[in-house]
Scaffold this active site. Sequence first.
Site, mmCIF file in Angstrom:
data_model
loop_
_atom_site.group_PDB
_atom_site.id
_atom_site.type_symbol
_atom_site.label_atom_id
_atom_site.label_comp_id
_atom_site.label_asym_id
_atom_site.label_seq_id
_atom_site.Cartn_x
_atom_site.Cartn_y
_atom_site.Cartn_z
ATOM 1 N N TYR A 193 -1.782 -1.272 10.438
ATOM 2 C CA TYR A 193 -1.943 -1.512 8.828
ATOM 3 C C TYR A 193 -0.508 -0.903 8.156
ATOM 4 O O TYR A 193 0.078 -1.714 7.349
ATOM 5 C CB TYR A 193 -3.078 -0.638 8.339
ATOM 6 C CG TYR A 193 -3.227 -0.704 6.933
ATOM 7 C CD1 TYR A 193 -3.766 -1.876 6.271
ATOM 8 C CD2 TYR A 193 -2.935 0.414 5.999
ATOM 9 C CE1 TYR A 193 -4.253 -2.146 5.004
ATOM 10 C CE2 TYR A 193 -3.107 0.231 4.553
ATOM 11 C CZ TYR A 193 -3.654 -0.863 3.928
ATOM 12 O OH TYR A 193 -3.904 -1.079 2.832
ATOM 13 N N SER A 198 0.874 -1.109 0.056
ATOM 14 C CA SER A 198 -0.082 -0.180 -0.054
ATOM 15 C C SER A 198 0.946 1.261 -0.034
ATOM 16 O O SER A 198 2.309 1.084 0.409
ATOM 17 C CB SER A 198 -0.635 -0.211 1.445
ATOM 18 O OG SER A 198 -1.457 1.354 1.376
HETATM 19 P P1 NAD Z 1 -11.601 -5.798 0.789
HETATM 20 O O1 NAD Z 1 -11.842 -5.192 2.034
HETATM 21 O O2 NAD Z 1 -12.617 -5.159 -0.595
HETATM 22 O O3 NAD Z 1 -11.849 -7.133 0.802
HETATM 23 C C1 NAD Z 1 -11.577 -7.892 -0.393
HETATM 24 C C2 NAD Z 1 -11.913 -9.497 -0.006
HETATM 25 O O4 NAD Z 1 -11.010 -9.831 1.094
HETATM 26 C C3 NAD Z 1 -13.373 -9.752 0.590
HETATM 27 O O5 NAD Z 1 -14.115 -10.695 -0.095
HETATM 28 C C4 NAD Z 1 -13.065 -10.430 2.073
HETATM 29 O O6 NAD Z 1 -13.711 -11.416 2.312
HETATM 30 C C5 NAD Z 1 -11.566 -10.840 1.786
HETATM 31 N N1 NAD Z 1 -10.935 -11.396 3.153
HETATM 32 C C6 NAD Z 1 -10.872 -10.348 4.264
HETATM 33 N N2 NAD Z 1 -10.236 -10.912 5.200
HETATM 34 C C7 NAD Z 1 -9.555 -12.346 4.503
HETATM 35 C C8 NAD Z 1 -8.799 -13.064 5.269
HETATM 36 N N3 NAD Z 1 -8.296 -13.160 6.456
HETATM 37 N N4 NAD Z 1 -8.492 -14.423 4.321
HETATM 38 C C9 NAD Z 1 -9.313 -14.330 3.008
HETATM 39 N N5 NAD Z 1 -9.928 -13.366 2.543
HETATM 40 C C10 NAD Z 1 -10.103 -12.263 3.322
HETATM 41 O O7 NAD Z 1 -10.070 -5.382 0.178
HETATM 42 P P2 NAD Z 1 -9.435 -4.402 -1.107
HETATM 43 O O8 NAD Z 1 -9.953 -3.239 -0.853
HETATM 44 O O9 NAD Z 1 -9.805 -5.272 -2.309
HETATM 45 O O10 NAD Z 1 -8.089 -4.695 -0.586
HETATM 46 C C11 NAD Z 1 -7.289 -5.756 -1.304
HETATM 47 C C12 NAD Z 1 -5.588 -5.479 -0.641
HETATM 48 O O11 NAD Z 1 -5.349 -4.100 -1.254
HETATM 49 C C13 NAD Z 1 -5.281 -5.489 0.670
HETATM 50 O O12 NAD Z 1 -4.372 -6.085 0.860
HETATM 51 C C14 NAD Z 1 -5.393 -3.957 1.219
HETATM 52 O O13 NAD Z 1 -4.674 -3.692 2.159
HETATM 53 C C15 NAD Z 1 -4.827 -3.556 -0.392
HETATM 54 N N6 NAD Z 1 -5.156 -2.118 -0.719
HETATM 55 C C16 NAD Z 1 -6.326 -1.684 -0.795
HETATM 56 C C17 NAD Z 1 -6.399 -0.168 -0.854
HETATM 57 C C18 NAD Z 1 -7.893 0.188 -1.038
HETATM 58 O O14 NAD Z 1 -8.048 1.495 -1.183
HETATM 59 N N7 NAD Z 1 -8.911 -0.539 -1.092
HETATM 60 C C19 NAD Z 1 -5.546 0.762 -0.955
HETATM 61 C C20 NAD Z 1 -4.233 0.152 -0.956
HETATM 62 C C21 NAD Z 1 -3.800 -1.327 -0.575
#
Ligand code: NAD
Length: 267
Positions: free
Chosen positions: A158, A145
């Site tokens: 985080y 991130s």
């Molecule tokens: P999200 O919160 O939309 O979740 C996506 C999926 O993750 C969901 O279906 C949930 O059920 C699943 N999940 C949650 N905990 C889990 C676990 N312990 N094991 C297996 N599945 C699990 O997430 P997102 O926004 O798509 O983020 C995906 C990745 O990108 C993460 O690592 C997040 O930190 C990173 N990220 C996201 C953002 C953002 O703005 N969304 C920004 C930077 C980094």
Amino acid sequence: MPVKFENASITDQVVLITAGAAGIGRAIAEKFLSHGCSVHVCDIDRAAIDGFLSDNPGASASVADVADVAQVGAMFEDLSELYGRLDILINNAGIGGPVANLEDISPEEWDRTIAVDLSGQFYVTRLAVPMMKRAGAGSIINISSTAALFGCPMRAPYSASKWAVIGLTKTLAMELGPWGIRVNAICPGSVDGERIERVIERAAAQRNKTPDEIRQAYQRQTSLRRFVSADEVANMAVFLTSDLCASISGQAMSVDGHTESMSNVMD
Ligand code: NAD
């Protein structure tokens, strides 16, 4: 419409994407499917998996929490039975964790965030590496991130776990390079979608601001003054794992509209 990368041979690869049933993971899964890959996802949420599989009947899936060693092991049994090999691993699972000053974060919240965001990548990768070593090739992407490029006030576990993901990526790239396996990280900025809206709601409540004020403050942090899309992150995942990037390893690539700072949400 799939993005075509001239000369990129990605078709026919077996790809495992953690937390691939929704959000960024789902966008990545569907992008690899559109390139003709075999895609296996895991997710902790069975209903999300059912929805993903009904929209993508060509994919396969396991219900698994990446922070649970036994469930990760069972997922690899499914994967081995179905495909017998693994070419590409996308360590995508990660939770936002608490939004609070450090002294207000409970040890349980801290442990869970580190368990999913960091240990989960370890539990999955340690089972992926022997399969890739046997094949003499492979590509691993760890989702970090922009919180790994700066400190991120009120999101200590985080930010700490996402910084650690970069250390893990660089170390693994050194260990696995001689085996023909590349390891890179992607640092998404704030991605349009439900998750960032949840983070905005929590940050607004914590800071006594409106969600709009927080959203605008986040967007002012980037040179492009906007959030990125999950599809843009998925394009980077396909590009980085394709043979167009055959010499790229140990890198953390941002897809974030160029984050200038992460502190002005406190203004
Ligand atoms: P999200 O919160 O939309 O979740 C996506 C999926 O993750 C969901 O279906 C949930 O059920 C699943 N999940 C949650 N905990 C889990 C676990 N312990 N094991 C297996 N599945 C699990 O997430 P997102 O926004 O798509 O983020 C995906 C990745 O990108 C993460 O690592 C997040 O930190 C990173 N990220 C996201 C953002 C953002 O703005 N969304 C920004 C930077 C980094």
